[in-house]
Scaffold this motif. Structure first.
Motif, mmCIF file in Angstrom:
data_model
loop_
_atom_site.group_PDB
_atom_site.id
_atom_site.type_symbol
_atom_site.label_atom_id
_atom_site.label_comp_id
_atom_site.label_asym_id
_atom_site.label_seq_id
_atom_site.Cartn_x
_atom_site.Cartn_y
_atom_site.Cartn_z
ATOM 1 N N GLY A 144 23.477 -52.655 -66.388
ATOM 2 C CA GLY A 144 22.582 -51.663 -66.946
ATOM 3 C C GLY A 144 22.831 -50.288 -66.344
ATOM 4 N N THR A 145 21.827 -49.443 -66.459
ATOM 5 C CA THR A 145 21.925 -48.079 -65.948
ATOM 6 C C THR A 145 20.888 -47.881 -64.855
ATOM 7 O OG1 THR A 145 20.312 -47.225 -67.529
ATOM 8 C CG2 THR A 145 22.616 -47.253 -68.230
ATOM 9 N N GLU A 146 20.928 -46.735 -64.223
ATOM 10 C CA GLU A 146 19.939 -46.429 -63.189
ATOM 11 C C GLU A 146 18.530 -46.442 -63.780
ATOM 12 O OE1 GLU A 146 18.929 -45.831 -59.308
ATOM 13 O OE2 GLU A 146 20.962 -46.068 -60.053
ATOM 14 N N ARG A 147 18.409 -45.926 -64.981
ATOM 15 C CA ARG A 147 17.105 -45.853 -65.639
ATOM 16 C C ARG A 147 16.680 -47.198 -66.244
ATOM 17 N NH1 ARG A 147 14.253 -41.136 -67.955
ATOM 18 N NH2 ARG A 147 12.774 -41.957 -69.455
ATOM 19 N N HIS A 148 17.648 -47.974 -66.692
ATOM 20 C CA HIS A 148 17.365 -49.268 -67.321
ATOM 21 C C HIS A 148 18.220 -50.358 -66.672
ATOM 22 C CE1 HIS A 148 15.037 -47.341 -70.452
ATOM 23 N NE2 HIS A 148 16.016 -46.472 -70.613
ATOM 24 N N PRO A 149 17.836 -50.774 -65.464
ATOM 25 C CA PRO A 149 18.644 -51.789 -64.772
ATOM 26 C C PRO A 149 18.471 -53.170 -65.404
ATOM 27 C CG PRO A 149 16.686 -51.290 -63.505
ATOM 28 C CD PRO A 149 16.709 -50.331 -64.659
ATOM 29 N N LEU A 150 19.490 -53.980 -65.218
ATOM 30 C CA LEU A 150 19.444 -55.365 -65.659
ATOM 31 C C LEU A 150 19.691 -56.257 -64.444
ATOM 32 C CD1 LEU A 150 21.548 -55.128 -68.936
ATOM 33 C CD2 LEU A 150 19.059 -55.205 -68.718
ATOM 34 N N TYR A 151 19.072 -57.417 -64.465
ATOM 35 C CA TYR A 151 19.145 -58.358 -63.349
ATOM 36 C C TYR A 151 19.673 -59.689 -63.855
ATOM 37 C CZ TYR A 151 16.008 -54.764 -61.689
ATOM 38 O OH TYR A 151 15.464 -53.551 -61.356
ATOM 39 N N ALA A 152 20.560 -60.314 -63.096
ATOM 40 C CA ALA A 152 21.138 -61.602 -63.483
ATOM 41 C C ALA A 152 20.056 -62.679 -63.477
ATOM 42 C CB ALA A 152 22.266 -61.979 -62.539
ATOM 43 N N VAL A 153 20.074 -63.519 -64.498
ATOM 44 C CA VAL A 153 19.098 -64.600 -64.615
ATOM 45 C C VAL A 153 19.164 -65.513 -63.388
ATOM 46 C CG1 VAL A 153 18.502 -66.664 -65.946
ATOM 47 C CG2 VAL A 153 19.028 -64.536 -67.141
ATOM 48 N N ALA A 154 20.358 -65.800 -62.905
ATOM 49 C CA ALA A 154 20.511 -66.680 -61.740
ATOM 50 C C ALA A 154 19.863 -66.073 -60.491
ATOM 51 C CB ALA A 154 21.992 -66.953 -61.483
ATOM 52 N N ASP A 155 19.992 -64.753 -60.326
ATOM 53 C CA ASP A 155 19.379 -64.086 -59.168
ATOM 54 C C ASP A 155 17.853 -64.149 -59.240
ATOM 55 O OD1 ASP A 155 21.915 -63.449 -58.303
ATOM 56 O OD2 ASP A 155 21.809 -61.351 -58.956
ATOM 57 N N VAL A 156 17.317 -63.968 -60.440
ATOM 58 C CA VAL A 156 15.859 -64.023 -60.625
ATOM 59 C C VAL A 156 15.368 -65.447 -60.381
ATOM 60 C CG1 VAL A 156 13.959 -63.696 -62.258
ATOM 61 C CG2 VAL A 156 15.870 -62.072 -62.219
ATOM 62 N N ALA A 157 16.105 -66.439 -60.883
ATOM 63 C CA ALA A 157 15.720 -67.837 -60.682
ATOM 64 C C ALA A 157 15.737 -68.198 -59.195
ATOM 65 C CB ALA A 157 16.651 -68.755 -61.459
ATOM 66 N N ALA A 158 16.733 -67.713 -58.463
ATOM 67 C CA ALA A 158 16.813 -67.989 -57.027
ATOM 68 C C ALA A 158 15.640 -67.345 -56.287
ATOM 69 C CB ALA A 158 18.134 -67.471 -56.470
ATOM 70 N N LEU A 159 15.291 -66.120 -56.649
ATOM 71 C CA LEU A 159 14.157 -65.445 -56.019
ATOM 72 C C LEU A 159 12.854 -66.177 -56.339
ATOM 73 C CD1 LEU A 159 12.962 -63.109 -54.409
ATOM 74 C CD2 LEU A 159 12.916 -61.783 -56.534
ATOM 75 N N LEU A 160 12.695 -66.610 -57.567
ATOM 76 C CA LEU A 160 11.495 -67.348 -57.962
ATOM 77 C C LEU A 160 11.396 -68.660 -57.190
ATOM 78 C CD1 LEU A 160 9.017 -67.503 -59.778
ATOM 79 C CD2 LEU A 160 10.468 -68.473 -61.556
ATOM 80 N N ALA A 161 12.503 -69.379 -57.040
ATOM 81 C CA ALA A 161 12.504 -70.632 -56.275
ATOM 82 C C ALA A 161 12.140 -70.385 -54.816
ATOM 83 C CB ALA A 161 13.871 -71.298 -56.380
ATOM 84 N N LYS A 162 12.680 -69.316 -54.242
ATOM 85 C CA LYS A 162 12.384 -68.969 -52.852
ATOM 86 C C LYS A 162 10.898 -68.649 -52.675
ATOM 87 C CE LYS A 162 15.055 -66.269 -49.946
ATOM 88 N NZ LYS A 162 15.706 -64.993 -49.593
ATOM 89 N N ARG A 163 10.335 -67.914 -53.635
ATOM 90 C CA ARG A 163 8.905 -67.568 -53.561
ATOM 91 C C ARG A 163 8.026 -68.812 -53.700
ATOM 92 N NH1 ARG A 163 6.653 -62.550 -55.955
ATOM 93 N NH2 ARG A 163 7.579 -60.964 -54.663
ATOM 94 N N ARG A 164 8.408 -69.719 -54.589
ATOM 95 C CA ARG A 164 7.632 -70.960 -54.765
ATOM 96 C C ARG A 164 7.718 -71.842 -53.535
ATOM 97 N NH1 ARG A 164 9.016 -72.357 -61.073
ATOM 98 N NH2 ARG A 164 7.512 -70.874 -61.950
ATOM 99 N N GLU A 165 8.902 -71.896 -52.934
ATOM 100 C CA GLU A 165 9.098 -72.702 -51.720
ATOM 101 C C GLU A 165 8.230 -72.146 -50.587
ATOM 102 O OE1 GLU A 165 12.698 -72.908 -48.639
ATOM 103 O OE2 GLU A 165 13.200 -73.668 -50.637
ATOM 104 N N ARG A 166 8.192 -70.829 -50.445
ATOM 105 C CA ARG A 166 7.388 -70.188 -49.407
ATOM 106 C C ARG A 166 5.907 -70.416 -49.654
ATOM 107 N NH1 ARG A 166 7.257 -64.217 -49.474
ATOM 108 N NH2 ARG A 166 9.226 -64.521 -50.524
ATOM 109 N N ALA A 167 5.487 -70.388 -50.924
ATOM 110 C CA ALA A 167 4.079 -70.598 -51.250
ATOM 111 C C ALA A 167 3.644 -72.042 -50.986
ATOM 112 C CB ALA A 167 3.819 -70.232 -52.703
ATOM 113 N N ALA A 168 4.564 -72.985 -51.147
ATOM 114 C CA ALA A 168 4.259 -74.392 -50.947
ATOM 115 C C ALA A 168 4.166 -74.742 -49.450
ATOM 116 C CB ALA A 168 5.304 -75.272 -51.611
ATOM 117 N N ALA A 169 4.805 -73.953 -48.620
ATOM 118 C CA ALA A 169 4.834 -74.259 -47.180
ATOM 119 C C ALA A 169 3.542 -73.925 -46.494
ATOM 120 C CB ALA A 169 5.956 -73.474 -46.517
#
Length: 66
Positions: free
Chosen positions: A41-66
């Motif tokens: 994407g661009t500076e104004r309209h960035p794009l994020y890889a689905v795999a990176d978002v999924a990894a961050l979501l998994a990390k957040r869920r793991e931390r919340a479960a602990a």
């Protein structure tokens, strides 16, 4: 960026915010802290890889479960 313009395998800022249950401004903070990186994407309209978002979501869920 219009959702139809986002290529497969990427999320826009609002998609990431929706997936993580946060506001779009918070996505910018997560990027600034280095927890997520822009993949395309661009500076104004960035794009994020689905795999990176999924990894961050998994990390957040793991931390919340602990």
């Amino acid at each position: 960026m219009h959702p139809a313009d986002i290529p497969p395998g990427f999320y826009g800022t609002s998609d990431v915010a929706r997936a993580l249950g946060i506001k779009p401004a918070s996505v910018r903070l997560i990027v600034h802290r280095g927890q997520l990186r822009r993949s395309a994407g661009t500076e104004r309209h960035p794009l994020y890889a689905v795999a990176d978002v999924a990894a961050l979501l998994a990390k957040r869920r793991e931390r919340a479960a602990a």
